[in-house]
Design an enzyme around this catalytic site. Structure first.
Site, PDB file in Angstrom:
ATOM      1  CG  ASN A  19     -42.667  -4.105  33.858  1.00 52.61           C
ATOM      2  OD1 ASN A  19     -42.828  -4.517  32.710  1.00 52.61           O
ATOM      3  ND2 ASN A  19     -42.635  -2.815  34.170  1.00 52.61           N
ATOM      4  CE  LYS A  45     -39.267  -1.551  33.733  1.00 57.01           C
ATOM      5  NZ  LYS A  45     -38.594  -0.420  34.298  1.00 57.01           N
ATOM      6  CG  HIS A  47     -44.303   1.158  34.448  1.00 56.39           C
ATOM      7  ND1 HIS A  47     -43.278   1.959  34.007  1.00 56.39           N
ATOM      8  CD2 HIS A  47     -43.768   0.292  35.342  1.00 56.39           C
ATOM      9  CE1 HIS A  47     -42.165   1.587  34.613  1.00 56.39           C
ATOM     10  NE2 HIS A  47     -42.434   0.580  35.427  1.00 56.39           N
ATOM     11  CD  GLU A  50     -40.080   2.201  32.221  1.00 52.34           C
ATOM     12  OE1 GLU A  50     -40.541   1.202  31.637  1.00 52.34           O
ATOM     13  OE2 GLU A  50     -39.174   2.121  33.084  1.00 52.34           O
ATOM     14  CD  GLU A 102     -42.992   0.337  39.681  1.00 53.42           C
ATOM     15  OE1 GLU A 102     -42.354  -0.703  39.846  1.00 53.42           O
ATOM     16  OE2 GLU A 102     -43.197   0.829  38.561  1.00 53.42           O
ATOM     17  N   GLY A 159     -34.904   1.553  37.605  1.00 55.89           N
ATOM     18  CA  GLY A 159     -33.803   1.328  36.668  1.00 55.89           C
ATOM     19  C   GLY A 159     -32.552   2.123  36.995  1.00 55.89           C
ATOM     20  CB  SER A 181     -33.395  -0.265  42.052  1.00 59.04           C
ATOM     21  OG  SER A 181     -33.189   0.581  40.927  1.00 59.04           O
TER      22      SER A 181
HETATM   23  P1  PGA Z   1     -36.516  -1.787  37.978  1.00 63.55           P
HETATM   24  O1  PGA Z   1     -37.942  -1.453  37.360  1.00 63.55           O
HETATM   25  O2  PGA Z   1     -36.705  -2.937  38.932  1.00 63.55           O
HETATM   26  O3  PGA Z   1     -35.665  -2.154  36.804  1.00 63.55           O
HETATM   27  O4  PGA Z   1     -36.060  -0.556  38.689  1.00 63.55           O
HETATM   28  C1  PGA Z   1     -39.103  -1.490  38.155  1.00 63.55           C
HETATM   29  C2  PGA Z   1     -40.310  -1.133  37.337  1.00 63.55           C
HETATM   30  O5  PGA Z   1     -40.194  -0.249  36.482  1.00 63.55           O
HETATM   31  O6  PGA Z   1     -41.405  -1.728  37.494  1.00 63.55           O
END
Ligand code: PGA
Length: 249
Positions: A9, A11, A95, A97, A167, A173, A213
């Site tokens: 992803n 983003k 997601h 976010e 998640e 992140g 992560s």
């Molecule tokens: P990250 O993000 O691997 O940077 O923690 C995962 C995600 O938001 O899908």
């Protein structure tokens, strides 16, 4: 029996030119990887370049969001019909976010998943608890609510085509990966919800990815858990070498 799926992803990162550079470096690194499905989800302006670069390779392309409905006066949105027309194959839905910054709710998940399937896109539906929810012992309640509200209303036929991504928001992140045991626990819980609603066969078949992560140095341990069927990777999917080593876990 479940084929792993490794999804990146991106983003809000990369331009079309950077997308081209990524694929040039990435494709040779994973050319012989047949043990898992590989998906990259770039931002909308890069989709065209990504689909062109991935053509004829073992990489499928997904979007990060969609709007329900085919077309209409909905400024700033993109439909499943449009994504299908450019040969997008997957789409991430809800997601954390999107939930957090854009107020996406469970009814949106249902509408978006149904719209995606109508246009032959495979939804990757994200669920997961926030830190304060985990700390107050509410993880299972939250996962149950998200499952009941966003996934359970799908028909069994539609459910059979989705991928679930667990998640935990506190791991996204932040560099704090859930331990393989914590992730496997949550996956087992989600699979039991699936079994209760859609039956045992559906529960055995559905792929549940872990996200939060995931890095080249922790993916192997996560993937030793039978419950974990792949990863949804943010930061570590931006670099071709790093995502290739995740794909090859
Ligand atoms: P990250 O993000 O691997 O940077 O923690 C995962 C995600 O938001 O899908």
């Amino acid at each position: 029996m479940r084929k792993p799926l490794m999804a990146g992803n991106w983003k809000m990162y990369k331009t079309p030119a950077e997308t081209h550079d990524f694929f040039e470096a990435f494709k040779p690194l994973i050319a012989d990887a047949a043990h898992c499905d590989i998906v990259i989800c770039p931002p909308f302006p890069d989709l065209h370049a990504a689909i062109k670069e991935a053509k004829g390779s073992n990489v499928a392309i997904g979007a990060q969001n969609l709007y329900w409905g085919k077309e209409g006066a909905v400024t700033g949105e993109v439909s499943g019909h449009m994504l299908q027309a450019i040969k997008c194959e997957y789409v991430i839905i809800a997601h954390s976010e999107r939930r957090q910054y854009f107020g996406e709710t469970e009814p949106d998940v249902v509408r978006k998943a149904q719209a995606a399937l109508e246009y032959a896109l495979r939804p990757i539906v994200c669920i997961g608890e926030r830190l304060e929810e985990r700390e107050s012992g509410r993880t299972e309640d939250v996962l149950r609510e998200q499952f009941e509200g966003g996934i359970a209303p799908l028909t069994p036929e539609n459910f059979a085509k989705i991928v679930i991504a667990y998640e935990p928001v506190w791991a996204i992140g932040t560099g704090k990966t859930a331990t393989p045991a914590i992730a496997a626990d949550a996956h087992g819980f989600i699979r039991r919800q699936v079994s209760a609603r859609f039956g045992e066969d559906a529960a055995r078949a559905v792929r549940i990815l872990y996200g939060g992560s995931v890095k080249p140095d922790n993916v192997k341990n996560l993937m030793t858990e039978e419950e974990i069927d792949g990863a949804l990777v943010g930061g570590a999917s931006l670099d071709p070498k790093s995502f290739a080593s995740i794909v090859k876990f």
